[in-house]
Design a protein around this motif. Structure first.
Motif, PDB file in Angstrom:
ATOM      1  N   SER A   1       0.842  -1.189   0.000  1.00 20.23           N
ATOM      2  CA  SER A   1       0.000   0.000   0.000  1.00 20.23           C
ATOM      3  C   SER A   1       0.884   1.248   0.000  1.00 20.23           C
ATOM      4  O   SER A   1       2.110   1.165  -0.131  1.00 20.23           O
ATOM      5  N   ASN A   2       0.246   2.411   0.164  1.00 17.70           N
ATOM      6  CA  ASN A   2       1.003   3.657   0.335  1.00 17.70           C
ATOM      7  C   ASN A   2       0.771   4.228   1.733  1.00 17.70           C
ATOM      8  O   ASN A   2       0.946   5.416   1.964  1.00 17.70           O
ATOM      9  N   ARG A   3       0.422   3.342   2.677  1.00 16.75           N
ATOM     10  CA  ARG A   3       0.110   3.790   4.037  1.00 16.75           C
ATOM     11  C   ARG A   3       1.375   3.882   4.890  1.00 16.75           C
ATOM     12  O   ARG A   3       2.195   2.965   4.919  1.00 16.75           O
ATOM     13  N   VAL A   4       1.483   5.009   5.593  1.00 15.17           N
ATOM     14  CA  VAL A   4       2.612   5.271   6.481  1.00 15.17           C
ATOM     15  C   VAL A   4       2.050   5.695   7.833  1.00 15.17           C
ATOM     16  O   VAL A   4       1.111   6.485   7.906  1.00 15.17           O
ATOM     17  N   LYS A   5       2.625   5.172   8.915  1.00 19.02           N
ATOM     18  CA  LYS A   5       2.113   5.471  10.251  1.00 19.02           C
ATOM     19  C   LYS A   5       3.207   6.073  11.127  1.00 19.02           C
ATOM     20  O   LYS A   5       4.338   5.592  11.139  1.00 19.02           O
ATOM     21  N   PHE A   6       2.847   7.137  11.863  1.00 17.14           N
ATOM     22  CA  PHE A   6       3.732   7.683  12.887  1.00 17.14           C
ATOM     23  C   PHE A   6       3.552   6.855  14.150  1.00 17.14           C
ATOM     24  O   PHE A   6       2.436   6.634  14.606  1.00 17.14           O
ATOM     25  N   VAL A   7       4.655   6.391  14.714  1.00 23.48           N
ATOM     26  CA  VAL A   7       4.576   5.534  15.897  1.00 23.48           C
ATOM     27  C   VAL A   7       5.382   6.144  17.042  1.00 23.48           C
ATOM     28  O   VAL A   7       6.441   6.741  16.825  1.00 23.48           O
ATOM     29  N   ASN A   8       4.864   5.981  18.252  1.00 24.19           N
ATOM     30  CA  ASN A   8       5.567   6.449  19.446  1.00 24.19           C
ATOM     31  C   ASN A   8       5.811   5.313  20.431  1.00 24.19           C
ATOM     32  O   ASN A   8       6.336   5.533  21.524  1.00 24.19           O
ATOM     33  N   GLU A   9       5.376   4.109  20.032  1.00 21.47           N
ATOM     34  CA  GLU A   9       5.598   2.922  20.836  1.00 21.47           C
ATOM     35  C   GLU A   9       5.673   1.733  19.890  1.00 21.47           C
ATOM     36  O   GLU A   9       5.193   1.812  18.754  1.00 21.47           O
ATOM     37  N   PRO A  10       6.269   0.634  20.315  1.00 20.64           N
ATOM     38  CA  PRO A  10       6.408  -0.523  19.422  1.00 20.64           C
ATOM     39  C   PRO A  10       5.044  -1.067  18.982  1.00 20.64           C
ATOM     40  O   PRO A  10       4.145  -1.246  19.802  1.00 20.64           O
ATOM     41  N   LEU A  11       4.898  -1.297  17.691  1.00 22.81           N
ATOM     42  CA  LEU A  11       3.696  -1.911  17.133  1.00 22.81           C
ATOM     43  C   LEU A  11       4.095  -3.203  16.445  1.00 22.81           C
ATOM     44  O   LEU A  11       5.109  -3.260  15.749  1.00 22.81           O
ATOM     45  N   GLN A  12       3.291  -4.229  16.629  1.00 25.03           N
ATOM     46  CA  GLN A  12       3.576  -5.525  16.030  1.00 25.03           C
ATOM     47  C   GLN A  12       2.547  -5.859  14.961  1.00 25.03           C
ATOM     48  O   GLN A  12       1.347  -5.768  15.196  1.00 25.03           O
ATOM     49  N   LYS A  13       3.041  -6.206  13.787  1.00 26.90           N
ATOM     50  CA  LYS A  13       2.212  -6.704  12.683  1.00 26.90           C
ATOM     51  C   LYS A  13       1.075  -5.748  12.351  1.00 26.90           C
ATOM     52  O   LYS A  13      -0.063  -6.146  12.163  1.00 26.90           O
ATOM     53  N   HIS A  14       1.425  -4.473  12.247  1.00 23.33           N
ATOM     54  CA  HIS A  14       0.456  -3.456  11.871  1.00 23.33           C
ATOM     55  C   HIS A  14       0.339  -3.421  10.350  1.00 23.33           C
ATOM     56  O   HIS A  14       1.340  -3.524   9.646  1.00 23.33           O
ATOM     57  N   LYS A  15      -0.881  -3.262   9.816  1.00 17.01           N
ATOM     58  CA  LYS A  15      -1.087  -3.225   8.369  1.00 17.01           C
ATOM     59  C   LYS A  15      -0.678  -1.857   7.829  1.00 17.01           C
ATOM     60  O   LYS A  15      -1.465  -0.911   7.798  1.00 17.01           O
ATOM     61  N   VAL A  16       0.570  -1.786   7.428  1.00 13.06           N
ATOM     62  CA  VAL A  16       1.145  -0.528   6.981  1.00 13.06           C
ATOM     63  C   VAL A  16       2.399  -0.860   6.176  1.00 13.06           C
ATOM     64  O   VAL A  16       2.954  -1.953   6.294  1.00 13.06           O
ATOM     65  N   ASP A  17       2.843   0.082   5.336  1.00 16.11           N
ATOM     66  CA  ASP A  17       4.061  -0.161   4.559  1.00 16.11           C
ATOM     67  C   ASP A  17       5.158   0.857   4.855  1.00 16.11           C
ATOM     68  O   ASP A  17       6.130   0.947   4.104  1.00 16.11           O
ATOM     69  N   GLY A  18       5.000   1.575   5.943  1.00 20.56           N
ATOM     70  CA  GLY A  18       6.048   2.492   6.346  1.00 20.56           C
ATOM     71  C   GLY A  18       5.804   3.029   7.736  1.00 20.56           C
ATOM     72  O   GLY A  18       4.652   3.175   8.174  1.00 20.56           O
ATOM     73  N   PHE A  19       6.893   3.286   8.444  1.00 23.41           N
ATOM     74  CA  PHE A  19       6.828   3.851   9.796  1.00 23.41           C
ATOM     75  C   PHE A  19       7.654   5.134   9.858  1.00 23.41           C
ATOM     76  O   PHE A  19       8.741   5.216   9.274  1.00 23.41           O
ATOM     77  N   ILE A  20       7.155   6.118  10.622  1.00 22.43           N
ATOM     78  CA  ILE A  20       7.910   7.308  10.992  1.00 22.43           C
ATOM     79  C   ILE A  20       7.909   7.375  12.513  1.00 22.43           C
ATOM     80  O   ILE A  20       6.890   7.102  13.150  1.00 22.43           O
ATOM     81  N   ALA A  21       9.043   7.753  13.107  1.00 27.63           N
ATOM     82  CA  ALA A  21       9.136   7.815  14.565  1.00 27.63           C
ATOM     83  C   ALA A  21      10.096   8.923  14.984  1.00 27.63           C
ATOM     84  O   ALA A  21      10.900   9.417  14.185  1.00 27.63           O
ATOM     85  N   ARG A  22       9.996   9.287  16.265  1.00 23.49           N
ATOM     86  CA  ARG A  22      10.956  10.200  16.882  1.00 23.49           C
ATOM     87  C   ARG A  22      11.586   9.560  18.122  1.00 23.49           C
ATOM     88  O   ARG A  22      12.701   9.879  18.507  1.00 23.49           O
ATOM     89  N   ASN A  23      10.845   8.659  18.735  1.00 28.67           N
ATOM     90  CA  ASN A  23      11.262   7.979  19.957  1.00 28.67           C
ATOM     91  C   ASN A  23      12.492   7.105  19.681  1.00 28.67           C
ATOM     92  O   ASN A  23      12.442   6.158  18.890  1.00 28.67           O
ATOM     93  N   LYS A  24      13.602   7.392  20.349  1.00 29.55           N
ATOM     94  CA  LYS A  24      14.841   6.664  20.096  1.00 29.55           C
ATOM     95  C   LYS A  24      14.850   5.259  20.675  1.00 29.55           C
ATOM     96  O   LYS A  24      15.779   4.494  20.432  1.00 29.55           O
ATOM     97  N   ASN A  25      13.817   4.907  21.434  1.00 31.05           N
ATOM     98  CA  ASN A  25      13.716   3.548  21.961  1.00 31.05           C
ATOM     99  C   ASN A  25      13.001   2.606  20.994  1.00 31.05           C
ATOM    100  O   ASN A  25      12.871   1.410  21.269  1.00 31.05           O
ATOM    101  N   ILE A  26      12.523   3.157  19.888  1.00 27.18           N
ATOM    102  CA  ILE A  26      11.798   2.363  18.899  1.00 27.18           C
ATOM    103  C   ILE A  26      12.733   1.955  17.766  1.00 27.18           C
ATOM    104  O   ILE A  26      13.571   2.733  17.319  1.00 27.18           O
ATOM    105  N   VAL A  27      12.583   0.719  17.309  1.00 32.46           N
ATOM    106  CA  VAL A  27      13.312   0.224  16.142  1.00 32.46           C
ATOM    107  C   VAL A  27      12.289  -0.115  15.062  1.00 32.46           C
ATOM    108  O   VAL A  27      11.330  -0.852  15.317  1.00 32.46           O
ATOM    109  N   LEU A  28      12.468   0.434  13.885  1.00 32.04           N
ATOM    110  CA  LEU A  28      11.560   0.188  12.769  1.00 32.04           C
ATOM    111  C   LEU A  28      12.091  -0.967  11.926  1.00 32.04           C
ATOM    112  O   LEU A  28      13.302  -1.093  11.735  1.00 32.04           O
ATOM    113  N   SER A  29      11.187  -1.808  11.427  1.00 38.25           N
ATOM    114  CA  SER A  29      11.639  -2.913  10.576  1.00 38.25           C
ATOM    115  C   SER A  29      10.635  -3.193   9.473  1.00 38.25           C
ATOM    116  O   SER A  29       9.420  -3.030   9.659  1.00 38.25           O
ATOM    117  N   ILE A  30      11.151  -3.579   8.321  1.00 39.71           N
ATOM    118  CA  ILE A  30      10.338  -4.036   7.199  1.00 39.71           C
ATOM    119  C   ILE A  30      11.062  -5.217   6.561  1.00 39.71           C
ATOM    120  O   ILE A  30      12.215  -5.503   6.883  1.00 39.71           O
TER     121      ILE A  30
END
Length: 230
Positions: A55-84
């Motif tokens: 998809s073209n969906r992107v989500k801003f995250v401030n806490e860890p999310l598991q198996k969210h239906k999205v194709d991109g993450f944006i974050a500021r929280n340095k405790n979060i690790v983004l993966s695809i």
């Protein structure tokens, strides 16, 4: 032989990790994520994962999310690790050096047509980012010489990115599409770095869906901050 690549040098911040596994890193996806977290000294507990749907969906995250239906993450929280996960699609790494915003985007051909890169920059702007301060890295993905499409979908691509072949198929430059989308949002072209690595060409390093079909695996891309600065 190394089993991963780190693109952190292109952001100029050693503590900001932008990495991807190679095909010789063994294990299921969760195992590979754990291995990358260990190699890069990332927080394994702060890992975000996606159910990617091209998809073209992107989500801003401030806490860890598991198996969210999205194709991109944006974050500021340095405790979060983004993966695809990728296997020809473009892993797009983003960072705003003023706000600390960072992003990891899965840009397959459908997402590229849907301008997921533009959506990603818009999401960063909504959260205080400025395109003048954003750098981008395009990780390993399929090159134009090997991304072929037929008449049924070629109309979805601007002719600028299409080269016809003699057998009624077409080659499409997805990387150039993404770069142009980033520039259209105000990112300086000098702040956009293409790894120049093709997943199809480099069978020694990468899985490729187009090359291997159903036999292929996936590379895992991650982006986050080393635990010493998180």
């Amino acid at each position: 032989m190394e089993n991963h690549i780190n693109f952190s040098q292109w952001f100029g911040i050693p503590e900001l990790i932008a990495g991807i596994s190679l095909r010789n890193m063994q294990g299921k996806n969760d195992v590979i994520r754990s291995k990358l977290a260990h190699v890069f000294q990332l927080s394994g507990e702060g890992m975000c994962t996606a159910v990617q749907t091209h998809s073209n969906r992107v989500k801003f995250v401030n806490e860890p999310l598991q198996k969210h239906k999205v194709d991109g993450f944006i974050a500021r929280n340095k405790n979060i690790v983004l993966s695809i996960k990728v296997a020809d699609c473009i892993p797009l790494f983003l960072h705003d050096d003023k706000t600390g915003l960072f992003g990891l985007i899965h840009s397959g051909w459908r997402g590229t047509v849907g301008e997921i890169a533009i959506n990603s920059i818009k999401k960063m702007i909504q959260n205080g980012g400025n395109p003048l301060h954003i750098s981008a890295v395009l990780g390993p993905s399929i090159c134009q010489n090997h991304f072929e499409v037929k008449n049924d979908i070629v109309s979805q691509f601007h002719s600028k990115y299409v080269v016809p072949k003699r057998d009624a198929s077409f080659r499409v430059d997805l990387k150039e599409m993404v770069i142009d989308q980033l520039v259209s949002m105000g990112i300086n072209s000098n702040s956009i770095h293409d790894s120049g690595l093709c997943t199809f060409c480099r069978e020694d390093l990468f899985f490729s869906y187009r090359r291997d079909k159903d036999l292929n695996g996936r590379m895992i891309a991650v982006m986050g901050w080393a635990e010493s600065v998180a």
